[in-house]
Every structure is written in C-alpha cells, then in structure tokens.
Design a protein around this motif. Structure first.
Motif, PDB file in Angstrom:
ATOM      1  N   THR A 192       0.794  -0.830   0.353  1.00  0.00           N
ATOM      2  CA  THR A 192      -0.024  -0.177  -0.416  1.00  0.00           C
ATOM      3  C   THR A 192       0.672   0.822   0.279  1.00  0.00           C
ATOM      4  O   THR A 192       0.278   2.250  -0.334  1.00  0.00           O
TER       5      THR A 192
ATOM      6  N   ASP B 186      -5.496   5.446  -8.416  1.00  0.00           N
ATOM      7  CA  ASP B 186      -5.667   4.612  -8.587  1.00  0.00           C
ATOM      8  C   ASP B 186      -4.198   4.127  -9.754  1.00  0.00           C
ATOM      9  O   ASP B 186      -4.821   5.134 -11.234  1.00  0.00           O
TER      10      ASP B 186
ATOM     11  N   ASP C 175      -7.075  -2.394   3.658  1.00  0.00           N
ATOM     12  CA  ASP C 175      -7.569  -3.157   2.695  1.00  0.00           C
ATOM     13  C   ASP C 175      -8.099  -1.399   2.277  1.00  0.00           C
ATOM     14  O   ASP C 175      -8.765  -1.129   1.260  1.00  0.00           O
TER      15      ASP C 175
ATOM     16  N   SER D 218      -9.773 -10.372   1.392  1.00  0.00           N
ATOM     17  CA  SER D 218      -8.765  -9.194   0.762  1.00  0.00           C
ATOM     18  C   SER D 218      -9.533  -9.162  -0.844  1.00  0.00           C
ATOM     19  O   SER D 218      -9.322  -9.850  -1.488  1.00  0.00           O
ATOM     20  N   LYS D 219      -9.377  -7.803  -0.659  1.00  0.00           N
ATOM     21  CA  LYS D 219      -9.558  -6.703  -2.207  1.00  0.00           C
ATOM     22  C   LYS D 219      -8.580  -6.617  -3.191  1.00  0.00           C
ATOM     23  O   LYS D 219      -8.193  -6.556  -3.725  1.00  0.00           O
ATOM     24  N   ARG D 220      -7.286  -6.793  -1.626  1.00  0.00           N
ATOM     25  CA  ARG D 220      -5.869  -5.987  -2.242  1.00  0.00           C
ATOM     26  C   ARG D 220      -4.430  -7.154  -2.156  1.00  0.00           C
ATOM     27  O   ARG D 220      -3.549  -7.085  -2.443  1.00  0.00           O
TER      28      ARG D 220
END
Length: 706
Positions: free
Chosen positions: A461, A512, A506, A601-603
C-alpha cells in the motif's frame, strides 16, 4: 568414459555456460569437463550430488560435503545448453555415502534396469576399495614420516581439499615444494595418527569431512617437531573462512607457523614461491636459535549462559529483519529474558565486523559480529552481566558456524567471558539458562506471523497512498497492537487483530495507478536487513516500484520440510521426519488466521503452503538442495513469477556458496520456462560498489514488466 585431465583448454571450453563469475575454480572447471564429454559423443553423464561423505571420525557433529560439491551438478544440468538440445541424459542423484542402505536404494532408483543384487554387490566392492585406498595412503604416509624422523629433517603437510590433487587446480605447488628438497605429505596421509582435539574442544562446529580430517592433521602437526603444514585454499571457498582460522589457532597454539596459499585460475606461482621460501627461511632461523615447538596450549572452553544469568543478563541480539525482530524482542522478553535487538541501519557495525572476522567470512557474518561488538564496546552495557545470542541452523553452509565467528571475535576483543547463546530448533548447543517452553516458541511464531502480515500489507500500500505517510502511520498503530497482543492476547484476539489489520489496510485510500512489482529474494539476512542490502526497499519505492518480499516464516517451514527428503533419499530417520512435520503443522496452524484474513482481501494475497512451494521448485531442481536457502530460494522466485511479479532482484553475499546454485545458477532455467522473467542477481559485501548495485537495479527497472 572419463573426461580428459584438467587443463586451461578444458576450463575455456566451459566458459559460456558459467552463471557465476565468483564461484571457485574447481566448479568452473566442471563446465569444461561436461563440454568435453558431450563433444566426445557421450549421451549419458553420471555426476551424483553427494550430500554426506563417509564419516572418518566419531567426534564431528556431521559429515557434510561442501555445498558446491553437493549441488553443482544442478548448475551444470540447467546451464549447459547441449544437455537439453542434444537430449543428453544427465544423472545427478542425491546420495549419502555414510549410509550404505540408502546408497543402494538411490542407485536402484537411478539405474532401474540393473538388478538390485548387482548394485548391492557393486556398492560393497566400492566401499571396500575405498578403504584399501585410504589404507595405502596412510601406510605410505607413515613410511615417509619414519624416513623424515630418522634423518632429523622436516616434511611439509600440504593440506587441501580432494580437488586440490588435480594438477591444474594446485598449479604444481606440491612439486614446487618438493623441488626445495623437502618431503611433501597430504593431510590424509597422517591425520589418522592424531589424538583428535586432544587439547580441548574446537572453536567451530566440526561438520564437514574434509575439515575434520584437516583439524586432525593440524593437531598432529602441532605436536610433531618434524612436520609443518601449508593449507591450500581456492578463491571463493567460503567454508575455508571457517577452517583457516581454526587451523591457524591449532598450529600457533604450539608455536608453529601457519601458511595458507589462496589459488584460483591464475597460474602465476611467484607469490606462492615467495611465501614458501619465507616459511623455509623462518624454519631455518628457528633451528639456528634452537627454538623447539611448544607444547600445544589448552583450547578455549566456551562461556555458558547459566540459570542464574537469566534474571541478571541483558542479551544482545543482532538485527536481521526490523519488522519481525521488533515483535520477536517482545516475544522473548515475555518469556522472561531481557533481549535487546540492534538497530536496523548501522554502517559502522560493518567496519567493526571487518576488524574481528576472517576476510573470507560472508557479509552476514561480518554484520552480525560487527553489531554485537559495537554494542559491547559502546559502554552502554555491564559486560559482566551481558550475553549475546545468534540463531544456528546446523546446515551445510558456513552460517552454521556463526557461533564460532562470534566467539573468536569476543576473544580478540578481550571479552571471551561473555556467553554466546546458540538459538536452534535442534538444540545444537546446550545452555542451562536458555530454555523456551512450547508456549514461548508459539508466541515467537505468532510474532513472525504478525511480522509477515504487517510487511505484506505495508509494502503493498505504501507506494500508492493518497496521503503521504498514511501507510506508515497505520503500520505503527498496528505494530503496537500486535506487541501488546503477544503479551496479553489469546487465540480470539489473534484472529480479530489479523482480520482488522487486513480490513484497515484494505480501506486505506490509494491512488488509482499501477506500478511495476519487484520481488526481493536471496540469502535470508541480506534479503531482510536494510544495512546489508543498502535499504533496498526504500530505494525501489523511491524509484517508483512496489516491493514484494516473501514471508520470513516460510524459511523455517522450508528448513523443517527438509526432513522429508532426507528420510526418503538419504537414510534420515522416520522419527525426525515426524517431529519436523509436526512442527510445520503447528506453525501453519498458527498462521491460519492470517491466511484466512488475507483470503478475504480485495488487495492482498495469502502465502502458499510449504508443500505447494516445494512442488513449484521440483521442475527446476531437487529438494535435496538444502544448504543455506537451498531449493526454497528457487521456489520463492517461481512463486513470484506465478503471482505476476516478473521482476526479481536476487540478493546474495559475495561468494555465497548455496546461492551460486539455487540463486544465480537457476536464473537461466527460470527464464527458459518464463520468457518474461526479469531477474537480476546483486552481490552485497563490504567492498561492493553501491553505485554499481544502483546502476544494475536502475537498468532492471528500465526494462520492468508490469
């Protein structure tokens, strides 16, 4: 059919297939020998990977071969193109010459068309012949020694590894010495005469067969007025950083002169001749002055960490992985010890380490010793109530002898009274005051899991954060929560915290955008330690990359997983296999909450089980490669490639033996199966150019795959 005798021409025939320029000359020569066999029309090549040699003494803790001798056939198989293009059958089974039954069993597997009884008879005859050869050498050695004693002269014991018998490798040094009119003996001609280690225990972990023979020979030479010893040492031989120090100590403890000749592919013997002449001149001067050899001084007894020390002593721990070790410090202190982990960045420690270690010690050993000595010399600790600690695996690489490096450094610094505690799963050394309960061990594993989780989410991240510093702020918050949980937590809080860490990271606002992912693998300390790798994570992030570093816990899983191969192929016990598999299951069970959280998780992605990593490595190399990072290093690279991380930096200490094979040695094979792989090996040591390292990293980033 045998390959021809070694020569410069043979060496040059293998130049194209060498993946590492810093490996020893004997390994480089092997490429030429394989090329010669192929050029001669040979279609089957037998080059076994001999893990264990025949044990010659009872005292040593093991009977390993050198990691390069063990595993280099793997490099030849994957780097000599003709083996694949011409369909050459290259056989390199992993063998244990110290276990007749497993030898027969493995040769049966390799040569299934030969009857079992015939293989068994062949093995029996081979062992018998090997013993006859040893007996002949020893009898001839005794005969020549008797002649030297009768004339009152002296002889030179020219000690070298078995490959130093090759005239191309030793460059005729034995003949050069003999031309001075001096008798030359080999170490295996007289080593059997020694009362091994008669003056006390060795400073090192005695686990390689050649070293055991060498120490015995040195012990005998130290006690004989008619013998002197010269040790041959090939450039890049990391294990001889261990042996040369020990042999020097044995000889000089008896007033003898230690001479070590470092040799490689350069055959100019001018400097060697000068060294030998100097030795002879010194011996003649001693003779004129009537200086006889001294009685060998007693060896050093290691300082013990006693039960009484537990409450009083501060234990200094070298840094390796800052995220994980901050948590481990809490875990061990909760077990009743006063552990202090050294700082993450400390350049001065490298300079101190260089002063107190052998010049050929690997970079991690230099850093470890430097950190400990810097702390002890700082004046911040009461040296009468301070100990040091270091992990010890007991594997085939020189890392198993860090304790020897540390104790020798403590003696040099006048601090030999300070206990050096060995932290090992197998209990390689016993210290009455250092005992961890099952609960303590699981707390430490929990700390490793928390470290792996925090490292995963932070590195994934931080390069994308909307608010500068937000990822680090979140990391700092959860680091404190995890440390408190190691003290007061339970299974429920463990599960909850893993889930909440993933959830908060997350939901951290991110840009982006897409950045190239760069995996960092390699030798365990250099991979994780910012001082050792010149803070590679910060560097890569500053250059616009997302860094992916595999989990630390996986290294311990890999280490224990090796018991399966050892049981199946090398005569290892079923009990050891069961114990280590049980330990692995306990560790995997301990990180199940992390895995479950990451799977939602989405990441982020969860780590793969060690069994799956092993299956990933199998197409490339044998799971018998267990020195240092072994097959696990290759598996890490394969896992990264399968996880859409094609850019990989393989960090390694200069001349790291296992990395010649499973790091640099496997890159060509990995690229053959993964054409988009962008893998760059980087050597790290005190003398390495940071500018050169940075340029190589920037060049890799310029060609990164997204």
């Amino acid at each position: 059919m045998l390959s021809p005798p070694s020569s410069r021409a043979v060496y040059e025939k293998g130049l194209e297939s060498m993946p590492s320029e810093s490996v020893c000359y004997p390994a480089k020569l092997a490429h030429g020998h394989v090329a010669e066999l192929i050029n001669a029309g040979v279609t089957n090549i037998f080059y076994p990977s001999v893990v264990y040699e025949k044990r010659e003494y009872n005292e040593p803790s093991d009977c390993f071969n050198c990691p390069i001798v063990v595993s280099y056939p793997e490099v030849l198989r994957t780097n000599v193109d003709e083996i694949e293009t011409l369909g050459i059958t290259f056989r390199n089974p992993f063998l244990n010459m110290d276990d007749n039954k497993s030898m027969i069993r493995e040769l049966q597997r390799e040569f299934a068309n030969i009857p079992k009884a015939e293989i068994a008879q062949a093995v029996k005859l081979a062992y018998a012949e090997a013993e006859r050869v040893k007996t002949d050498i020893r009898e001839k050695g005794e005969e020549m020694l008797a002649q030297v004693v009768s004339t009152g002269d002296y002889a030179i014991v020219l000690a070298g590894r078995p490959y130093h018998l090759d005239p191309e490798i030793n460059h005729g040094i034995s003949k050069m010495i003999a031309d001075f009119g001096v008798t030359v003996l080999t170490e295996d001609a007289i080593s059997h005469l020694a009362n091994a280690h008669i003056n006390g225990p060795l400073n090192v972990r005695d686990q390689w067969v050649y070293h055991s023979r060498l120490y015995a020979a040195a012990t005998y030479v130290a006690e004989s007025p008619h013998l002197e010893l010269v040790q041959l040492n090939s450039f890049g031989c990391g294990l001889d950083a261990v042996s040369t120090d020990e042999v020097q100590e044995i000889l000089e403890g008896a007033g003898k002169i230690f001479t070590c000749l470092k040799i490689d592919e350069v055959n100019n013997l001018g400097s060697a001749r000068i060294r030998i002449r100097s030795l002879f001149a010194a011996l003649e001067e001693r003779k004129k002055r009537g200086l006889a050899p001294q009685k060998p001084v007693p060896r050093h007894q290691r300082a013990m960490f006693t039960k009484e020390m537990k409450d009083k002593h501060t234990i200094i721990c070298p840094q390796m992985a800052p995220i994980h070790f901050e948590l481990l410090e809490t875990a061990f202190n909760e077990a009743g010890y006063k552990l202090v982990v050294m700082p993450a960045m400390d350049r001065e420690a490298v300079d101190i380490g260089l002063r107190y270690t052998n010049n050929d010690a690997c970079y991690p050993a230099i850093i470890v010793v430097g950190q400990l000595l810097k702390a002890l010399q700082s004046g911040d600790y009461d040296l009468n109530n301070t100990s040091v600690i270091m992990s010890q695996t007991g594997g085939g690489c020189r890392a198993s002898n860090y304790m020897g490096f540390i104790r020798r450094a403590l003696r040099k610094a006048g601090m030999e009274h300070i206990p050096a505690i060995s932290l090992s799963a197998g209990g390689l050394e016993k210290h009455p005051g250092w005992k961890l309960s099952a609960k303590d061990i699981m707390r430490a594993v929990k700390g490793l899991v928390y470290g792996d989780l925090l490292m995963r989410v932070l590195y994934a991240t931080r390069p994308y954060e909307v608010e500068q510093g937000s990822a680090n702020t979140l990391y700092d918050k959860w680091m404190e929560v995890c440390k408190k949980d190691l003290i007061n937590g339970n299974s429920a809080s463990y599960k909850r915290i893993c889930g909440e860490i993933v959830k908060e990271f997350d939901n951290l606002p991110l840009l982006d955008i897409t950045k190239p992912k760069v995996g960092v693998v390699g030798e365990i300390l250099v991979k994780f330690h910012p001082t050792a790798n010149n803070d590679i994570v910060t560097l890569l992030e500053a250059e616009g990359a997302e860094v992916v570093v595999p989990d630390l816990l996986d290294f311990f899983l890999y280490t224990f997983y090796g018991a399966n191969f050892k049981h199946q192929h090398l005569g290892g016990s079923a009990l050891s296999k069961a114990i280590f598999n049980t330990a692995n299951k306990a560790m995997e069970r301990n990180r199940r909450h992390m895995v479950a959280a990451l799977n939602t998780s989405k990441r982020f992605h969860a780590p793969k089980p060690i069994e799956e990593l092993a299956e990933m490595a199998k197409p490339y190399l044998s799971l018998g490669n267990v020195s240092g990072e072994g097959w696990f290093l290759t598996a890490e690279m394969v896992e990264l490639l399968h996880s859409n991380v094609p850019n990989i930096i393989c960090t390694q200490p200069f001349a790291c033996l296992p990395n010649h094979v499973t790091g640099k040695g496997m890159i060509k094979e990995l690229k053959r199966h993964h054409p988009n792989a962008n893998i760059v090996p980087i050597d790290y040591d005190p003398g390495a150019s940071e500018v050169n390292q940075l340029n190589r990293i920037k060049l890799m980033l310029a060609t990164t795959q997204m």
